[in-house]
Scaffold this active site. Sequence first.
Site, PDB file in Angstrom:
ATOM      1  CG  ASP A   1       0.925  12.482   2.350  1.00 20.19           C
ATOM      2  OD1 ASP A   1       0.664  13.322   1.460  1.00 20.19           O
ATOM      3  OD2 ASP A   1       1.679  12.719   3.312  1.00 20.19           O
TER       4      ASP A   1
ATOM      5  CG  HIS B   1      -5.520   3.936  -0.596  1.00 28.03           C
ATOM      6  ND1 HIS B   1      -6.646   4.723  -0.581  1.00 28.03           N
ATOM      7  CD2 HIS B   1      -4.997   4.024   0.669  1.00 28.03           C
ATOM      8  CE1 HIS B   1      -6.826   5.257   0.611  1.00 28.03           C
ATOM      9  NE2 HIS B   1      -5.831   4.860   1.396  1.00 28.03           N
TER      10      HIS B   1
ATOM     11  CG  HIS C   1      -0.017   1.240  -3.898  1.00 23.82           C
ATOM     12  ND1 HIS C   1       0.921   0.827  -2.981  1.00 23.82           N
ATOM     13  CD2 HIS C   1       0.670   1.900  -4.864  1.00 23.82           C
ATOM     14  CE1 HIS C   1       2.124   1.226  -3.375  1.00 23.82           C
ATOM     15  NE2 HIS C   1       1.986   1.884  -4.510  1.00 23.82           N
TER      16      HIS C   1
ATOM     17  CG  ASP D   1      -0.475  -3.606  -4.554  1.00 26.13           C
ATOM     18  OD1 ASP D   1      -0.578  -3.421  -5.779  1.00 26.13           O
ATOM     19  OD2 ASP D   1      -0.302  -2.677  -3.738  1.00 26.13           O
TER      20      ASP D   1
END
Length: 243
Positions: free
Chosen positions: A53, A58, A153, A158
Amino acid sequence: MSRQIVLDTETTGLSPIDGDRLIELGCVELVNRKLTGNNLHLYFNAGRDSHPDALRVHGITTEFLADKPRFEEKIEEIWEYLQGAELIIHNAPFDLGFLNNEFKLAKRPPLKQCVGGVIDTLVMAKEMYPGKRNSLDSLCDRLGVDNSNRTLHGALLDAELLADVYINLTRGQDALLMTEEPAQTQAAGAMAVAAVDLSSFKLPVLQANAQELELHLNVLTQMDKSSGGKTAWRVFEAGVEAS
């Protein structure tokens, strides 16, 4: 000088208690609310695979991290970079939990002994926009921050987006600050402006209509929420009622 570090991390999973580790650190420096370009971006070999997950979020594979340094190899550089700064983090308990775990594994003091404080932008956003989605993507959309490059991500990307979000979230605070600027000497060759006596002019007074008053009240209400009920007119009202 006000030095702030906008910080984000990527990890192998959700819980350092379950053995998950930090694999990426992205830091963006602000000095007096201005981006300096003195950023810090590091990848770490965590010695374990990312949870499927987390990998979908990422995209940082174990193979990519195989030749990267261990966290403890970079700990002095990180400690020195963060020294004395105020951290700005979205959902701070998550990132701080992983950072403190890495410091603990390296037999170093917790991060609070290094930095000057922490601002959690998720807490700030929830107070400003109660009942709304306050993820980083949602805030970017709401505040007009371009996040079109965020397909996956990444800690540095970010952190850069969060820096823009934070500046937009707090821009109103600067607008309310009134500072007395020193008088400027007229530059050579500048056009002289004659002083005009306005005392003889009779200016009309236009009363606000009902719609304008309602819009004004909405703005005051939002500002009051943002300040936690500490706006000047609330203090004034309280003083009037008490008298």
